[in-house]
Design an enzyme around this catalytic site. Structure first.
Site, PDB file in Angstrom:
ATOM      1  CG  ASP A   8      -1.980  -1.052   1.195  1.00 42.28           C
ATOM      2  OD1 ASP A   8      -1.998  -1.829   0.222  1.00 42.28           O
ATOM      3  OD2 ASP A   8      -2.806  -1.103   2.122  1.00 42.28           O
ATOM      4  CG  ASP A 129     -12.852  -1.726  -0.842  1.00 42.78           C
ATOM      5  OD1 ASP A 129     -12.395  -2.854  -1.104  1.00 42.78           O
ATOM      6  OD2 ASP A 129     -12.346  -0.670  -1.249  1.00 42.78           O
TER       7      ASP A 129
END
Length: 243
Positions: A8, A129
């Site tokens: 990330d 998500d």
């Protein structure tokens, strides 16, 4: 079952967030290329990259770090964060990214997914998500009124390579993935599902292997391998035993 290490990116560094909160970040490595090479050395078969700044801004933000990662590895890569148009997809594929992940834009404009799949066959993944089962977008800052399953069903027949399902409440919390929700989603659709969020132990991997027949083909891990809670090479060895 494939174990997919994650990188990330925030401000050019490898970080992990807790529950998607940008202010709750921990920097693990300021050299993303070196980190990518290390995950490949430990046996990683695919690398998952997220441009966190891009996800919040709605446009690519960590291009030089992404270039460094692509140059550092020979394994396939998949990238998400801020991908909202065809030109961005083209730019990333030209850079050497293997598959791109469409998240917020998939919920806001499902026709974009169809167009992208037609133009870049086999290269498109949709990231869904969810918080309490409801889809969250814009770097998880906004929760919508549509369920993960309802959204995923819209892409059946489009040619999407996989759905990455992240349970936000579990992400970065080291409490184990949401097995029940992941299994329910995989059983409800005809697209392979990759689990994400919360992986914390080899037992969690065993639990995911147990639902592989439902259509769960992989799992993304971040914090667990950075913190040492899971040894990546051991985790990969465990999945290879089951193949």
């Amino acid at each position: 079952m494939i174990i997919i290490p994650a990188i990330d990116l925030k401000n050019g560094c490898c970080v992990r967030l807790e529950q998607g909160l940008m202010e709750k970040d921990t920097v693990f490595n300021d050299d993303p290329g070196a980190q990518a090479a290390e995950w490949q050395r430990q046996g990683g078969e695919i690398l998952h990259i997220v441009d966190l700044d891009g996800a919040f801004a709605g446009e690519p933000k960590n291009r030089s770090a992404i270039e460094a990662i692509v140059k550092s590895v020979t394994i396939p890569t998949q990238l998400g964060g801020g991908i909202r148009d065809i030109a961005t997809i083209e730019a990333y594929l030209s850079l050497g990214i293997g598959r791109v992940i469409i998240g917020t834009a998939a919920q806001r404009n499902p026709a974009f997914v169809k167009e992208a799949c037609a133009k870049f066959a086999g290269k498109i993944v949709v990231g869904i998500d969810a918080k309490n089962g409801m889809v969250a977008v814009q770097g998880w800052a906004e929760v919508t009124g549509i369920t993960a399953t309802e959204l995923a069903r819209q892409f059946e027949g489009d040619g999407v390579s996989a759905i990455i399902y992240t349970d936000i409440s579990r992400d970065g919390m080291m409490q184990g993935p949401n097995i029940q929700a992941t299994k329910a989603l995989a059983e409800a659709i005809n697209i392979p599902v990759i689990a994400s969020g919360g992986l914390s132990s080899l037992q969690d991997i065993e639990n995911l292997i147990a639902i592989e027949s439902s259509g769960v083909t992989g799992v993304i891990t971040g914090k667990a391998i950075y913190s040492g809670a899971i040894n990546l090479a051991e985790a990969i060895a465990l999945t290879k035993k089951q193949r």
